[in-house]
Design a protein around this motif. Structure first.
Motif, PDB file in Angstrom:
ATOM      1  N   MET A  59      58.730 -58.431 -47.826  1.00 50.89           N
ATOM      2  CA  MET A  59      57.643 -57.605 -47.305  1.00 50.89           C
ATOM      3  C   MET A  59      57.307 -58.069 -45.900  1.00 50.89           C
ATOM      4  SD  MET A  59      54.393 -58.956 -49.579  1.00 50.89           S
ATOM      5  CE  MET A  59      55.136 -58.636 -51.139  1.00 50.89           C
ATOM      6  N   THR A  60      56.647 -57.185 -45.195  1.00 47.90           N
ATOM      7  CA  THR A  60      56.230 -57.512 -43.829  1.00 47.90           C
ATOM      8  C   THR A  60      55.093 -58.524 -43.889  1.00 47.90           C
ATOM      9  OG1 THR A  60      54.564 -55.763 -43.789  1.00 47.90           O
ATOM     10  CG2 THR A  60      56.804 -55.156 -43.056  1.00 47.90           C
ATOM     11  N   PRO A  61      54.821 -59.203 -42.782  1.00 43.98           N
ATOM     12  CA  PRO A  61      53.663 -60.113 -42.757  1.00 43.98           C
ATOM     13  C   PRO A  61      52.357 -59.385 -43.098  1.00 43.98           C
ATOM     14  CG  PRO A  61      55.086 -60.562 -40.882  1.00 43.98           C
ATOM     15  CD  PRO A  61      55.619 -59.319 -41.552  1.00 43.98           C
ATOM     16  N   GLU A  62      52.228 -58.141 -42.620  1.00 46.73           N
ATOM     17  CA  GLU A  62      51.022 -57.364 -42.922  1.00 46.73           C
ATOM     18  C   GLU A  62      50.953 -57.038 -44.414  1.00 46.73           C
ATOM     19  OE1 GLU A  62      53.340 -56.343 -40.606  1.00 46.73           O
ATOM     20  OE2 GLU A  62      52.285 -57.111 -38.855  1.00 46.73           O
ATOM     21  N   GLY A  63      52.088 -56.665 -44.978  1.00 41.63           N
ATOM     22  CA  GLY A  63      52.143 -56.364 -46.406  1.00 41.63           C
ATOM     23  C   GLY A  63      51.810 -57.591 -47.240  1.00 41.63           C
ATOM     24  N   PHE A  64      52.324 -58.751 -46.818  1.00 40.62           N
ATOM     25  CA  PHE A  64      52.040 -59.994 -47.538  1.00 40.62           C
ATOM     26  C   PHE A  64      50.562 -60.348 -47.447  1.00 40.62           C
ATOM     27  CE2 PHE A  64      51.804 -64.668 -47.842  1.00 40.62           C
ATOM     28  CZ  PHE A  64      52.304 -64.814 -49.128  1.00 40.62           C
ATOM     29  N   ALA A  65      49.957 -60.157 -46.272  1.00 38.21           N
ATOM     30  CA  ALA A  65      48.529 -60.441 -46.108  1.00 38.21           C
ATOM     31  C   ALA A  65      47.710 -59.538 -47.021  1.00 38.21           C
ATOM     32  CB  ALA A  65      48.115 -60.255 -44.647  1.00 38.21           C
TER      33      ALA A  65
END
Length: 99
Positions: A59-65
């Motif tokens: 997942m993207t960093p944004e998705g992980f956040a």
């Protein structure tokens, strides 16, 4: 000349102790399955579990956040689970089997 046909099934041979075969046969019989069907289904199910346990999720960093934010929220009670947790277990006094 005939074209080579692709093989659809492959034999697997195992040597098992008599006690293991007896247990497999008993379980297969309880499920109304043949030994082959029972063992094949059990092996495929176990293999699927291992593959899923080792599957990489990207997942993207944004998705992980966002994922971590959802996990960090306080848990909300599920009324059905709360009710279930309040019931006595079958081995506890006060248990009444529901029919």
């Amino acid at each position: 000349m005939t074209a080579a046909t692709e093989r659809k099934e492959y034999p697997i041979s195992m040597r098992l102790p008599e006690a293991d075969v007896a247990m497999i046969d008993r379980a297969a019989s309880l499920r109304g399955r043949s030994r082959t069907d029972f063992v094949r289904d059990a092996a495929v199910r176990a293999a699927e579990e291992v593959v899923m346990e080792n599957r990489l999720i990207r997942m993207t960093p944004e998705g992980f956040a966002g994922f971590m934010e959802v996990l960090s929220r306080p848990a909300l009670p599920v009324p059905e689970m709360v009710e279930l947790a309040k019931r006595p277990a079958p081995w506890e006094p006060g248990y009444i089997a529901k029919r």
